[in-house]
Design an enzyme around this catalytic site. Structure first.
Site, mmCIF file in Angstrom:
data_model
loop_
_atom_site.group_PDB
_atom_site.id
_atom_site.type_symbol
_atom_site.label_atom_id
_atom_site.label_comp_id
_atom_site.label_asym_id
_atom_site.label_seq_id
_atom_site.Cartn_x
_atom_site.Cartn_y
_atom_site.Cartn_z
ATOM 1 N N TYR A 1 15.424 -21.950 10.200
ATOM 2 C CA TYR A 1 16.322 -23.044 10.553
ATOM 3 C C TYR A 1 15.628 -24.406 10.378
ATOM 4 O O TYR A 1 16.280 -25.416 10.203
ATOM 5 C CB TYR A 1 16.711 -22.940 12.040
ATOM 6 C CG TYR A 1 17.806 -21.974 12.391
ATOM 7 C CD1 TYR A 1 18.244 -20.989 11.506
ATOM 8 C CD2 TYR A 1 18.418 -22.057 13.642
ATOM 9 C CE1 TYR A 1 19.257 -20.112 11.872
ATOM 10 C CE2 TYR A 1 19.437 -21.181 14.010
ATOM 11 C CZ TYR A 1 19.857 -20.207 13.129
ATOM 12 O OH TYR A 1 20.852 -19.346 13.498
ATOM 13 N N CYS B 1 13.883 -20.929 20.676
ATOM 14 C CA CYS B 1 13.695 -21.529 19.361
ATOM 15 C C CYS B 1 13.624 -23.034 19.585
ATOM 16 O O CYS B 1 14.575 -23.629 20.115
ATOM 17 C CB CYS B 1 14.901 -21.165 18.491
ATOM 18 S SG CYS B 1 14.904 -21.944 16.874
ATOM 19 N N THR C 1 13.531 -25.369 17.347
ATOM 20 C CA THR C 1 14.394 -26.077 16.409
ATOM 21 C C THR C 1 15.823 -26.150 16.963
ATOM 22 O O THR C 1 16.444 -27.217 16.969
ATOM 23 C CB THR C 1 14.369 -25.345 15.046
ATOM 24 O OG1 THR C 1 12.996 -25.172 14.673
ATOM 25 C CG2 THR C 1 15.098 -26.110 13.988
ATOM 26 N N CYS D 1 6.633 -23.921 17.929
ATOM 27 C CA CYS D 1 7.623 -23.099 17.214
ATOM 28 C C CYS D 1 7.325 -21.679 17.657
ATOM 29 O O CYS D 1 6.157 -21.251 17.648
ATOM 30 C CB CYS D 1 7.450 -23.226 15.704
ATOM 31 S SG CYS D 1 8.406 -21.983 14.785
HETATM 32 N N1 DGL Z 1 11.152 -20.107 15.874
HETATM 33 C C1 DGL Z 1 11.889 -21.295 15.706
HETATM 34 C C2 DGL Z 1 11.298 -22.465 16.453
HETATM 35 O O1 DGL Z 1 10.777 -22.255 17.527
HETATM 36 C C3 DGL Z 1 12.475 -21.614 14.388
HETATM 37 C C4 DGL Z 1 11.691 -21.470 13.150
HETATM 38 C C5 DGL Z 1 12.603 -21.673 11.970
HETATM 39 O O2 DGL Z 1 13.604 -20.970 11.885
HETATM 40 O O3 DGL Z 1 12.316 -22.570 11.154
HETATM 41 O O4 DGL Z 1 11.365 -23.584 16.027
#
Ligand code: DGL
Length: 266
Positions: free
Chosen positions: A38, A69, A71, A186
């Site tokens: 994402y 997540c 994001t 992340c």
């Molecule tokens: N694991 C996710 C985060 O904490 C998203 C990583 C992604 O989908 O780019 O940002």
């Protein structure tokens, strides 16, 4: 039921400590693996995909959902809380992972570093939260494009991954040599935590969010006893993915125990 959502495998690094901290709490995990990452997508798309995931988990009878997540927490949480929940899901709760991690960072040094996806960095969600919590903390963020893709593809032990992590770590310490502590902002990055640990200067702790979020959830449930009683405490766990059950092997490796995914569409 507690719902836990991520774009892919990353949320498992939050789910695992939740299972350890609250072993009787039943959970439903949803990874949107088919559409991960994402973090390189535009805000509107991240919002739309996240909302679809949240709707799926609410439809599974989750009273509380955690966006495991960064994001999604940075780009969709507030909007769903303000525009969707009151009108369509009164009484349901949606939480993110940025606030608890920012609370941790606010008390851990005057210079902190954050590795995160481009969308999380661009949102400045961490900078804003920390500004409110402790304006004396100086934050340096480094966007890590490409890293989630390698992890989702199961290529986290390859040389490419190592090179990327080295590049991002060098960037952080070049920009802010005084960094005292580093957060993996992340939920995918704990899967390459040892690579980060090797690349940062000796003595600088590399912290991931899983335990921080699990501890914050426990406190939150103590402060919301009615919600706590609405959750299921029979220790059942289900795992859904938008990709396919064949991801179960890699997911089990990341989670540390055998888990079986079922495919769903959003
Ligand atoms: N694991 C996710 C985060 O904490 C998203 C990583 C992604 O989908 O780019 O940002």
């Amino acid at each position: 039921m507690l719902g836990v959502f991520d774009s892919g495998f990353g949320g498992l690094t939050v789910l695992r400590p939740i299972h350890e901290t609250l072993p009787e709490l039943s959970t439903i995990y949803l990874g949107d693996n088919a559409r991960a990452p994402y973090g390189v997508r535009p805000q509107e798309e991240i919002y739309r995909f996240t909302l679809e995931g949240v709707r799926f988990l609410f439809a599974q009878n989750c009273q509380l959902v955690i966006l495991a997540c960064n994001t999604a927490s940075a780009q969709a949480l507030r909007r769903i809380q303000q525009e969707i929940l009151p009108a369509e899901y009164p009484g349901r709760r949606l939480l993110g992972v940025i606030r608890p991690a920012a609370e941790y960072l606010a008390t851990h040094g005057s210079h902190v570093g954050i590795f995160a996806t481009p969308a999380t960095v661009e949102s400045n969600a961490y900078t804003h939260e920390l500004e409110k919590l402790n304006p004396n903390v100086e934050v340096t963020q480094v966007a890590c494009p490409g890293l989630t893709d390698l992890i989702e593809a199961g290529r986290q032990t390859g040389e490419n991954c190592n090179q990327l992590v080295k590049h991002f770590a060098d960037e952080l310490f070049l920009e802010s040599p005084k960094t005292e502590e580093v957060l993996l902002g992340c939920t995918h990055y704990p899967l390459v935590q040892t690579l980060f640990e090797k690349q940062v200067p000796r003595g600088v702790p590399v912290v991931s969010q899983g335990e921080i979020v699990a501890g914050a959830l426990k406190d939150y449930l103590e402060r919301h006893p009615t919600l706590k009683t609405q959750l299921d405490w029979s220790g059942q766990h289900q795992y859904f993915t938008t990709n396919g059950p064949d991801i179960s092997k890699l997911a089990s490796l990341f989670y540390g125990n055998e888990i079986q995914f079922q495919k769903t569409t959003l």
